[in-house]
Enzyme design. Sequence first.
Site, short mmCIF file in Angstrom:
data_model
loop_
_atom_site.label_atom_id
_atom_site.label_comp_id
_atom_site.label_asym_id
_atom_site.label_seq_id
_atom_site.Cartn_x
_atom_site.Cartn_y
_atom_site.Cartn_z
N HIS A 59 -9.38 -3.97 9.83
CA HIS A 59 -9.32 -3.76 8.38
C HIS A 59 -9.76 -5.01 7.61
O HIS A 59 -10.14 -4.90 6.44
CB HIS A 59 -7.89 -3.42 7.94
CG HIS A 59 -7.59 -1.95 7.88
ND1 HIS A 59 -8.45 -1.02 7.33
CD2 HIS A 59 -6.50 -1.24 8.28
CE1 HIS A 59 -7.90 0.19 7.40
NE2 HIS A 59 -6.72 0.08 7.97
N GLY A 88 2.91 2.70 10.67
CA GLY A 88 2.70 1.91 11.87
C GLY A 88 2.58 0.43 11.58
O GLY A 88 3.27 -0.40 12.17
N ALA A 89 1.71 0.08 10.65
CA ALA A 89 1.48 -1.32 10.34
C ALA A 89 0.64 -1.43 9.09
O ALA A 89 0.11 -0.44 8.61
CB ALA A 89 0.76 -2.01 11.50
N GLU A 103 0.85 -1.18 0.00
CA GLU A 103 0.00 0.00 0.00
C GLU A 103 0.89 1.23 0.00
O GLU A 103 1.88 1.25 0.74
CB GLU A 103 -0.91 0.03 1.23
CG GLU A 103 -1.90 1.19 1.15
CD GLU A 103 -2.91 1.21 2.30
OE1 GLU A 103 -2.77 0.43 3.26
OE2 GLU A 103 -3.82 2.02 2.22
N GLU A 149 -9.91 3.95 6.15
CA GLU A 149 -9.10 4.42 7.28
C GLU A 149 -9.92 5.16 8.34
O GLU A 149 -9.75 4.92 9.53
CB GLU A 149 -7.93 5.28 6.78
CG GLU A 149 -6.90 4.52 5.94
CD GLU A 149 -6.32 3.30 6.63
OE1 GLU A 149 -6.47 3.14 7.85
OE2 GLU A 149 -5.70 2.47 5.92
N GLU A 203 -5.44 -2.95 12.54
CA GLU A 203 -5.13 -3.78 11.36
C GLU A 203 -6.07 -4.99 11.29
O GLU A 203 -6.51 -5.38 10.21
CB GLU A 203 -3.67 -4.24 11.38
CG GLU A 203 -2.64 -3.13 11.52
CD GLU A 203 -2.83 -1.95 10.57
OE1 GLU A 203 -3.37 -2.15 9.47
OE2 GLU A 203 -2.46 -0.82 10.95
N GLU A 260 -2.28 -3.93 6.89
CA GLU A 260 -3.32 -4.95 7.04
C GLU A 260 -3.36 -6.02 5.95
O GLU A 260 -4.42 -6.60 5.71
CB GLU A 260 -4.68 -4.25 7.09
CG GLU A 260 -5.15 -3.61 5.76
CD GLU A 260 -4.82 -2.13 5.60
OE1 GLU A 260 -3.87 -1.65 6.25
OE2 GLU A 260 -5.50 -1.47 4.79
N ASN A 261 -2.25 -6.33 5.29
CA ASN A 261 -2.23 -7.36 4.24
C ASN A 261 -3.06 -8.57 4.64
O ASN A 261 -2.97 -9.05 5.76
CB ASN A 261 -0.80 -7.83 4.01
CG ASN A 261 0.18 -6.68 3.95
OD1 ASN A 261 0.03 -5.79 3.15
ND2 ASN A 261 1.16 -6.70 4.85
N1 TRP Z 1 -3.12 0.83 5.70
C1 TRP Z 1 -2.14 1.13 6.70
C2 TRP Z 1 -2.92 1.43 7.96
O1 TRP Z 1 -3.32 0.56 8.64
C3 TRP Z 1 -1.30 2.31 6.32
C4 TRP Z 1 0.06 2.03 5.77
C5 TRP Z 1 0.95 1.14 6.21
C6 TRP Z 1 0.71 2.71 4.70
N2 TRP Z 1 2.10 1.24 5.49
C7 TRP Z 1 1.99 2.18 4.57
C8 TRP Z 1 0.34 3.73 3.86
C9 TRP Z 1 2.90 2.66 3.64
C10 TRP Z 1 1.25 4.20 2.91
C11 TRP Z 1 2.51 3.66 2.80
O2 TRP Z 1 -3.28 2.50 8.25
ZN ZN Z 2 -5.50 1.67 8.54
#
Ligand code: TRP
Ligand code: ZN
Length: 867
Positions: free
Chosen positions: A306, A266-267, A127, A325, A303, A269-270
């Site tokens: 998500h 931060g993290a 992402e 989000e 996560e 959600e794959n």
């Molecule tokens: N979707 C992630 C979240 O939980 C956001 C995120 C994680 C992200 N790594 C990233 C966005 C790298 C852009 C680039 O919010």
């Molecule tokens: Zn998120």
Amino acid sequence: METAHAAVTTRLADYQPPAYLVDSVKLDVDIRDGVTTVTSELALRRNPDAAVSDAMTFNGEGLVIRSLTLDGKVLGEGEYRYDNGELLLSGLAEQATLVSVVDIEPEKNTALEGLYMSNGMYCTQCEAQGFRHITFFPDRPDVLSRFRTTVRADKQRYPLLLSNGNPVAQGEEGERHWVTWEDPFPKPCYLFALVAGDLACLEDSFTTMSGREVALRLYAEHRDLDKLDHAMESLKNAMRWDEETYGREYDLDIYMIVAVSHFNMGAMENKGLNIFNTSCVLAHPATTTDAGFQRVESVVAHEYFHNWSGNRVTCRDWFQLSLKEGFTVFRDQMFSADMNSDAVQRVNDVDFLVNHQFPEDQGPMAHPVRPAEFQKIDNFYTLTIYEKGAEIVRMQYHLLGAEGFRKATDLYFERFDGQAVTCDDFVDCMQEVSGRDMTQFRRWYSQAGTPILSVSDEQTADGYAITFRQHTPPTPGQADKAPLVIPVRLALLGQDGEPVALDDSGLRETVLILEDAEQTFHFPVSGPVTPSLLRGFSAPVVLEFDYGTDQLATLLAHDSDGYCRWSAAQRLYFTALDRLVLGKGRAEDEAAALAPVLEQVIERAGEDPAQAALLLTLPTEIALGDRHTPLDPAAIHVAHQALKRALGVALQSRWLSLSENLLATELEMDGVAMGRRQLRNLALDYLAAGGHPEAARIAIELFELPLCMSEELGALRVLVHHRLAGAEQALEQFAHKWVEEALVMDQWFSVQASAPGEVTIDVVERLLAHPAFDWKVPNRVRSVLGVLAGSNPSAFNTDKGYRLFTDALRTVDGLNPQIAARIANAAARLHRLEPGRQQVFRSLLQGVNASASSNLGEVLGRILAEN
Ligand code: TRP
Ligand code: ZN
């Protein structure tokens, strides 16, 4: 303005569905030292919902093509075009199969998007647009495909090979081995993930509400295996909570989280394979602060949530980012409120919004929750998308009520399961279930800026009248603003501080729904009242009301609403601080006036120590500076320090007893124990600010024999920030003790970078040259540069600070443009600076902008455009 990269703007209005869909993907990722070869086989099908075309564009960044094969026929150089990150093919039949073989170099990837290495393991971040760095693909969230992924690597160094879904086959080839994973759920490629490494695993299981057994596996480097328990607890709590609150259960047989040290956010959600920044998953009382524990709980939950709000129902395009989000932040906030203290959670969330998102909304980066255009989508993972987006969902929650909202989310998840949809689709569900016309409400998504709600009241012959006027100041590119739907939760407090009846039925709280620029409401109440407004922070607006000091004291002492108490305290502090900034008062007098009110808070601190700590915390220098234009950070610093010192002196016996009496003998990690530690750290900070001779002794005692990191770091912070005797030695001792713990060393760096005062800039210069400083680790960069620029205005806003910061931006940009752009946001107050500083800083920023990446260039361009 010249920038290194030409700016390309993408617009929501130009959205077109893809010409072809990808029903399934077979990936083969062959990892070898130096070069990874990625073979992908895409099953393409003409999109029935798009205009008929036999041409298709695939994204691909920095891919070295070995071969391209369309329907079994190898394409010659003249049969495709690959430039500017796009592969163009034409002459495609109704259905087609594209096989591409490309080489990539994850070892050289310091931008940390796509496939990269972190401490000897391979991992991915896709992402928003990282997948195009791995293989050719329509890298857009409205293309959902079934993935089957084979990962190959050296057996000994990478015994663990992970991807999304379930493992379906594996094998060995000499020194190497491979595992094939299959994800049964169609997903956009931004949810793809892969990990290859040698990791330790904490395993547990969870039985879903329908009785399915899910294996939970948390992976980290071997040395960190003892720091995974809290994340596991949090995960199980989140899984249960989503079943109970939203009726949503997990859908695969395995849920994995992998902790990595190099991570931009931060993290992530794959699907079935979350990848986390170590800072958001590892926790142990000895190494992690209480705030860190709470962050882990909320990010693990975020996560996990998500999986439904983001993965099962995803975004049609990146303009809809807040669909997943904002909703997911709202969900994790409500979860944390249920796990901990409701009132404290809300005040913390509001504090964060008001102090970080409001400034964003009032500065050059202001944008709608559903932006209309962007250059780099990475730059739009903002507080506006996340935190303001969550407030917009929260308003809908309150408009519909808990039951109605649940019906609406049930409808949303059922109707759109497996689809890529829009913010409007979400609101449609709210509208359908409630029967309420949401037309005007939708402006919250399209209109940028924080509305200002000016309130006035008067005692009338037959009761009480209150008038609300709303207006939203212009934001870049959006001059004219329309009135918004603003729910105002209100009570009227009588002289005893209790809410009075608002009507004959005895109602003591109500929600006024504002829709017009100006509205007046009447209540048949007698006698003077104090309005308790925007209770629970019922809408993300700036509330202006000319409260008297006595009224604020009443609210602070008696209001049953935690937000209103906190807000009253903030107003009292700001009033005093503003006078000092304007040279209209003496700090001692302001402190003497505040003291009796604060004493009351301290008296009652035992009821909820965390809430007391929030009420007793002064607004930041940055927040104070945002009230004074032109901005002179040095003057702000002087006023702020003066009030803090005066409060330290005025209440010194209180601070002393709080510092000593709140000491625990045994470690507890519940909310009350954490609140007591927070309050004690604050008291010790005031004690030191007031120059009390006992402060250093108490801090050192605590530092020497801490029960946990919150105590150890709290004590260190007081020593360092107040430059007490023993500070240098404590820093040395701390570094010696924790050299091996990267997350603790991040705290060591940031405690120094955040010490108030100009001299800190010399400290920061040394920190950047420290052997443990690493430009390639975002956490480390943030712990020095992010902290300096984001929370140490007196050190940052100096000639040397600006020079150091802009030099550092250049260095970071060369390695990791996403991180450079994020840190550059700290320059957003440029146009408000007093002329001397502004001129120096502006010309330095222009210098950086001349050779900036497209990420950094977009942010600097917006900041420099503001006058
Ligand atoms: N979707 C992630 C979240 O939980 C956001 C995120 C994680 C992200 N790594 C990233 C966005 C790298 C852009 C680039 O919010
Ligand atoms: Zn998120």
